[in-house]
Write an enzyme that holds these catalytic residues in place. Sequence first.
Site, PDB file in Angstrom:
ATOM      1  N   ASP A   1      -3.938  -7.808   3.787  1.00 30.49           N
ATOM      2  CA  ASP A   1      -3.088  -8.710   4.569  1.00 30.49           C
ATOM      3  C   ASP A   1      -3.086  -8.286   6.041  1.00 30.49           C
ATOM      4  OD1 ASP A   1      -1.541  -6.462   4.305  1.00 30.49           O
ATOM      5  OD2 ASP A   1       0.255  -7.514   3.603  1.00 30.49           O
ATOM      6  N   SER A   2      -3.827  -7.196   6.355  1.00 31.01           N
ATOM      7  CA  SER A   2      -4.080  -6.874   7.760  1.00 31.01           C
ATOM      8  C   SER A   2      -4.877  -7.995   8.426  1.00 31.01           C
ATOM      9  CB  SER A   2      -4.821  -5.535   7.895  1.00 31.01           C
ATOM     10  OG  SER A   2      -5.937  -5.490   7.031  1.00 31.01           O
TER      11      SER A   2
ATOM     12  N   ASP B   1      -4.806  -8.453  -1.345  1.00 31.52           N
ATOM     13  CA  ASP B   1      -3.393  -8.168  -1.064  1.00 31.52           C
ATOM     14  C   ASP B   1      -2.528  -9.375  -1.388  1.00 31.52           C
ATOM     15  OD1 ASP B   1      -2.731  -5.607  -0.255  1.00 31.52           O
ATOM     16  OD2 ASP B   1      -3.338  -5.947   1.826  1.00 31.52           O
TER      17      ASP B   1
ATOM     18  N   LYS C   1      -3.196  -6.255  -4.970  1.00 30.12           N
ATOM     19  CA  LYS C   1      -2.447  -5.081  -4.500  1.00 30.12           C
ATOM     20  C   LYS C   1      -1.093  -5.547  -3.990  1.00 30.12           C
ATOM     21  CE  LYS C   1      -3.572  -2.739  -0.479  1.00 30.12           C
ATOM     22  NZ  LYS C   1      -2.380  -2.940   0.387  1.00 30.12           N
TER      23      LYS C   1
ATOM     24  N   GLU D   1       2.866  -3.956  -2.342  1.00 34.84           N
ATOM     25  CA  GLU D   1       3.515  -2.805  -1.713  1.00 34.84           C
ATOM     26  C   GLU D   1       4.850  -2.476  -2.379  1.00 34.84           C
ATOM     27  OE1 GLU D   1       3.917  -3.505   2.506  1.00 34.84           O
ATOM     28  OE2 GLU D   1       1.759  -3.801   2.782  1.00 34.84           O
TER      29      GLU D   1
ATOM     30  N   GLU E   1      -0.340   5.402   2.215  1.00 31.89           N
ATOM     31  CA  GLU E   1      -0.543   5.153   3.648  1.00 31.89           C
ATOM     32  C   GLU E   1       0.365   6.040   4.491  1.00 31.89           C
ATOM     33  OE1 GLU E   1      -0.736   1.050   4.837  1.00 31.89           O
ATOM     34  OE2 GLU E   1      -0.796   1.564   6.966  1.00 31.89           O
TER      35      GLU E   1
HETATM   36  O1  KIV Z   1      -3.962  -4.730   4.585  1.00 30.89           O
HETATM   37  C1  KIV Z   1      -4.586  -3.662   4.695  1.00 30.89           C
HETATM   38  O2  KIV Z   1      -5.571  -3.551   5.447  1.00 30.89           O
HETATM   39  C2  KIV Z   1      -4.126  -2.524   3.924  1.00 30.89           C
HETATM   40  C3  KIV Z   1      -4.773  -1.207   4.193  1.00 30.89           C
HETATM   41  C4  KIV Z   1      -4.257  -0.636   5.450  1.00 30.89           C
HETATM   42  C5  KIV Z   1      -4.631  -0.280   3.047  1.00 30.89           C
HETATM   43  O3  KIV Z   1      -3.255  -2.647   3.125  1.00 30.89           O
END
Ligand code: KIV
Length: 273
Positions: free
Chosen positions: A51-52, A90, A120, A122, A189
């Site tokens: 989600d980055s 994510d 994934k 959080e 992280e």
């Molecule tokens: O969204 C992302 O890029 C991440 C990484 C920083 C692990 O969750």
Amino acid sequence: MSIHGQARKVTTNTLQEMKSAGEKITMLTAYDFSLAKLVDKAGVDIILVGDSASNVMAGHATTVPITLDHMIYHAQCVERAVDRALIVVDMPFGSYQGNSTVALESAVRIMKESNGHSVKLEGGSEVVESVKRILTAGIPVMGHLGLTPQSIYKFGTYTVRAKEDEEAAKLISDAKLLEDAGCFAIVLEKIPRELAKKVSESISIPTIGIGAGPDCDGQVLVLHDLLGITMDFSPRFLRRYLNLSTDINNAIRQYCDDVRSGDFPSEDESYSE
Ligand code: KIV
């Protein structure tokens, strides 16, 4: 047996075998077809449709605004490119917190519409019901502890997490909780390396670190950071392998000069009747 250089697809079992064999796991982000193809061809084990993308692709200040539809779109682009790596997608902010039925629906949409291989999310105890519910549908889940960027407005900063005993103890117990729930791996992280080592040694599933030191079972970075495309982000943990922002800038300037001077296109770059 090492799987590097072979076309064999990476599965969650492969990752477990790698941890048992003491073989480090590689993970990088990708959000589009072209870069995902390069990442996969280079032999990276896990491609994270992170989600980055909210920051890197869309220019938002945080990961909070990206939607489930956006994540599915990015995952679809990546999936078309990948032959070998395990794809983790994510789950965006708001698609799983608080209600495990919504979480399951979101995860099912990701799997059906993108053909990704896993999701994934959080958090620890706060989201464990959602993790369990998603797992009941046979969808592999990766956890994410330590700095959890979707909670930026709760924590207020992106500084190192779990330096205090209480938070470190919660992180250790959350890692165990996620392992017991059935997660296949956990991202750690931005936490102290000693804590990451302790967690990595205390659970049997792989840990993938970002800013969590060398003792995790694998490492992850944001591809655009590693390539030096995003230059306004320079945390201590980041190693840049290229300075592409300068190279790209130079190439584009050269192109503009060539067009303006009439040097491009040349005779050889033109068609004649
Ligand atoms: O969204 C992302 O890029 C991440 C990484 C920083 C692990 O969750």
